[in-house]
Design an enzyme around this catalytic site. Structure first.
Site, PDB file in Angstrom:
ATOM      1  N   LYS A 149       0.821  -1.218   0.000  1.00 40.66           N
ATOM      2  CA  LYS A 149       0.000   0.000   0.000  1.00 40.66           C
ATOM      3  C   LYS A 149       0.855   1.268   0.000  1.00 40.66           C
ATOM      4  O   LYS A 149       0.463   2.293  -0.539  1.00 40.66           O
ATOM      5  CB  LYS A 149      -0.950  -0.001   1.204  1.00 40.66           C
ATOM      6  CG  LYS A 149      -1.989  -1.128   1.189  1.00 40.66           C
ATOM      7  CD  LYS A 149      -3.104  -0.906   0.200  1.00 40.66           C
ATOM      8  CE  LYS A 149      -4.129  -2.028   0.227  1.00 40.66           C
ATOM      9  NZ  LYS A 149      -5.132  -1.940  -0.835  1.00 40.66           N
ATOM     10  N   GLU A 186      -9.810   5.572   3.139  1.00 40.09           N
ATOM     11  CA  GLU A 186     -10.575   4.437   3.646  1.00 40.09           C
ATOM     12  C   GLU A 186      -9.598   3.314   3.937  1.00 40.09           C
ATOM     13  O   GLU A 186      -8.494   3.310   3.375  1.00 40.09           O
ATOM     14  CB  GLU A 186     -11.594   3.977   2.587  1.00 40.09           C
ATOM     15  CG  GLU A 186     -11.066   3.002   1.525  1.00 40.09           C
ATOM     16  CD  GLU A 186      -9.975   3.572   0.616  1.00 40.09           C
ATOM     17  OE1 GLU A 186      -9.873   4.791   0.488  1.00 40.09           O
ATOM     18  OE2 GLU A 186      -9.212   2.748   0.023  1.00 40.09           O
ATOM     19  N   SER A 212       1.768  -9.590  -0.775  1.00 37.25           N
ATOM     20  CA  SER A 212       1.396  -8.172  -0.713  1.00 37.25           C
ATOM     21  C   SER A 212       1.617  -7.545   0.656  1.00 37.25           C
ATOM     22  O   SER A 212       1.732  -6.326   0.778  1.00 37.25           O
ATOM     23  CB  SER A 212      -0.063  -8.013  -1.141  1.00 37.25           C
ATOM     24  OG  SER A 212      -0.886  -8.886  -0.382  1.00 37.25           O
TER      25      SER A 212
HETATM   26  C1  LIG Z   1      -1.729  -6.937   2.596  1.00 41.77           C
HETATM   27  C2  LIG Z   1      -2.868  -6.652   1.657  1.00 41.77           C
HETATM   28  N1  LIG Z   1      -2.921  -7.344   0.514  1.00 41.77           N
HETATM   29  C3  LIG Z   1      -3.926  -7.149  -0.362  1.00 41.77           C
HETATM   30  C4  LIG Z   1      -4.950  -6.250  -0.095  1.00 41.77           C
HETATM   31  C5  LIG Z   1      -6.053  -6.123  -1.092  1.00 41.77           C
HETATM   32  O1  LIG Z   1      -6.054  -4.892  -1.756  1.00 41.77           O
HETATM   33  P1  LIG Z   1      -5.670  -4.754  -3.269  1.00 41.77           P
HETATM   34  O2  LIG Z   1      -6.522  -5.693  -4.042  1.00 41.77           O
HETATM   35  O3  LIG Z   1      -5.958  -3.334  -3.579  1.00 41.77           O
HETATM   36  O4  LIG Z   1      -4.221  -5.078  -3.415  1.00 41.77           O
HETATM   37  C6  LIG Z   1      -4.930  -5.514   1.090  1.00 41.77           C
HETATM   38  C7  LIG Z   1      -5.993  -4.549   1.398  1.00 41.77           C
HETATM   39  O5  LIG Z   1      -6.124  -4.041   2.458  1.00 41.77           O
HETATM   40  C8  LIG Z   1      -3.852  -5.721   1.998  1.00 41.77           C
HETATM   41  O6  LIG Z   1      -3.772  -5.063   3.142  1.00 41.77           O
END
Ligand SMILES: Cc1ncc(COP(=O)(O)O)c(C=O)c1O
Length: 395
Positions: free
Chosen positions: A85, A107, A374
Site C-alpha cells: 500500500k 478508507e 502483498s
Molecule cells: C496486505 C494486503 N494485501 C492485499 C490487499 C487487497 O487490496 P488490493 O486488491 O488493492 O491489493 C490488502 C488490502 O487491504 C492488503 O492489506
C-alpha cells in the site's frame, strides 16, 4: 481506448459535487506524472524511505516441498509499513502536497492502507483522517493503534456491513463536504477515473522490479504471476508490465470466503455482475434487484464486493484468469508459508500463495511462478488463532 475507460468498464459515475475535485486531480496527475522533479522525489521516497526495491526471494524450501515449478516471492511485506500500500500512498500524498492540500483522508479495510496513509501524513506533516468499518476495527485492532500512534484520527464507520465498502462510502461523503484543502488518498485500483490509473501506475513498480530481478537471476520471464485481488491494486501492480508478454500467465485470486456457492463470499468475478458503484462501472456482487450484496471474507483486505475496472476488462478479454480461494484454504497456506519459509504472510497474500501451492506440483521444474506477497501477517495472527479455535472441532 477512450479516456478513463477499459473497454466498457471504468468511467466517472460521481455526484456533481465531486466533479471539480476529480477534474482538479486529473489535471494535476497528468502534469506531475511527466514531471522529472516529481518522479525523482518519488523515487527517492520509495527507495530511501519505503525500502524499495523489494526483494524477489527464491522460496527454496517451498519449491522442494511442492516438487514442481520454482517459486519466487515478491516481498512487498518487507516494505516500510508492511505492505504494497505504501507504493501508492507515497505517490498520492506527494501529489497532494504538490497540489497544496494540507489534509488527506483515506478508507481502509485491513488497516494497511490506513497505516500507510497515516505514515505519509506524518512524514509530510499533513493532517490525516482514516475511515474504517467497525467490524474491521475489531479484527485489525493492531493497525488501529498504529494509525493513532502515527497521529491520524480513525473514524469508526458503523453503517451497512461495517466493512471496507462502507468505509469507502463514508470517505467519499467526507471528500465531497470538504474539497478545498483535502485530498482523498484512495487505496485500490478502483473508484472513478483517474484513480484506477493513478493507483495502477504507482503500483506497477512491482511488475517492473519482478521483470528486472528475475532477468538478473534466471535470464527469463516467469511462466506464471499470481496475486490476490481485493479492489485490485497489488495484482494490477504485479501484472501490469507483463500484460503484453502473452506467454506469461496472470492469475488473480479472489476471496471465496466460505465458498462461492454460499452468500458468505467476496468472489466478485465468480459471483458478480456488471454494475456501477463507488464511481465506476465494473463487476460487483449484487442482489437480484441490483443492490450491492454484502461481501464476506476472513481477510478484511479482500472483503469488498467489487473489483477495479481494469480487472473487469482483463477478465473479459481473458488476459487474466481469476480464481477463488476459501478462508480455509488461505489459512492452510498462511501456515504453510510460515512453517516452510519462516515468512508469515498477510492473510490476503495467503490466498495467492494457496493457488501457487496447487499449481507448482503440476508444472515442470524449469518453470517459474512468482507470487506477490502483498503484506506481512502480524496483523492477522490473533484473528487466525481465533479462527482455529472456532474450527478446532471440525478439523
Ligand atoms: C496486505 C494486503 N494485501 C492485499 C490487499 C487487497 O487490496 P488490493 O486488491 O488493492 O491489493 C490488502 C488490502 O487491504 C492488503 O492489506
Amino acid at each position: 481506448m477512450s479516456k478513463g475507460k477499459f473497454g466498457i468498464y471504468g468511467g466517472q459515475f460521481i455526484p456533481e459535487t465531486l466533479m471539480n475535485a476529480v477534474n482538479e486531480l486529473e489535471t494535476a496527475y497528468n502534469h506531475f506524472k511527466n514531471d522529472k522533479q516529481f518522479n525523482d522525489e518519488l523515487k527517492y521516497l520509495l527507495n530511501e524511505y519505503a525500502g524499495r526495491p523489494s526483494r524477489l526471494y527464491f522460496a527454496k524450501n517451498a519449491t522442494e516441498k511442492l516438487g514442481g515449478a520454482k517459486i519466487y516471492l515478491k516481498r512487498e511485506d518487507l516494505n516500510h509499513t508492511g505492505s504494497h500500500k505504501i507504493n501508492n500512498v507515497l505517490g498520492q500524498t506527494l501529489l497532494a502536497k504538490k497540489m497544496h492540500k494540507t489534509r488527506i483522508i483515506a478508507e481502509t479495510g485491513a488497516g494497511q492502507h490506513g497505516v500507510a496513509a497515516a505514515t505519509a501524513a506524518a512524514l509530510f506533516n499533513m493532517e490525516c483522517e482514516v475511515f474504517m468499518g467497525q467490524k474491521d476495527i475489531q479484527r485489525q485492532a493492531l493497525n488501529v493503534f498504529r494509525m493513532q500512534l502515527l497521529g491520524a484520527k480513525v473514524n469508526f464507520v458503523k453503517t451497512g456491513t461495517k466493512t471496507l465498502k462502507d468505509a469507502v462510502n463514508q470517505t467519499m461523503r467526507e471528500w465531497s463536504s470538504r474539497i478545498d484543502d483535502t485530498f482523498y488518498v484512495l487505496g485500490s485500483a478502483m473508484g472513478p477515473y483517474p484513480y484506477p490509473e493513478i493507483v495502477r501506475d504507482f503500483q506497477s513498480i512491482i511488475s517492473k522490479e519482478i521483470k528486472e530481478q528475475l532477468f538478473e537471476k534466471e535470464s527469463k520471464l516467469p511462466s506464471v504471476v499470481i496475486a490476490c485481488v481485493g479492489g485490485g491494486s497489488n495484482s494490477i501492480g504485479a501484472f501490469y508490465n507483463f500484460i503484453n508478454d502473452k506467454k506469461v500467465k496472470l492469475i488473480g485470486c479472489e476471496a471465496a470466503g466460505k465458498g462461492v456457492d454460499t452468500p458468505k463470499t467476496a468472489a466478485t468475478i465468480a459471483r458478480g455482475r456488471v454494475g456501477i458503484f463507488h464511481g465506476t462501472k465494473s463487476y460487483f456482487c449484487q442482489t437480484k434487484n441490483g443492490q450491492i450484496a454484502p461481501a464476506y471474507s476472513i481477510s478484511a483486505g479482500l472483503d469488498y464486493p467489487g473489483i477495479g475496472p481494469e480487472h473487469a476488462y482483463l477478465h473479459e478479454t481473458k488476459r487474466v484468469e481469476y480464481i477463488s480461494v476459501t478462508d480455509k484454504e488461505a489459512v492452510e497456506s498462511f501456515e504453510f508459508l510460515s512453517k516452510t519459509e519462516g515468512i508469515i504472510p498477510a492473510i490476503e497474500s495467503a490466498h495467492a500463495m494457496y493457488y501457487a501451492m496447487q499449481l507448482a506440483p503440476k508444472m515442470s521444474k524449469d518453470e517459474i511462478i512468482v507470487v506477490c506477497i502483498s503484506g506481512r501477517g502480524d496483523k492477522d495472527v490473533t484473528m487466525i488463532a481465533d479462527y482455529k479455535a472456532d474450527y478446532k472441532d471440525l478439523q
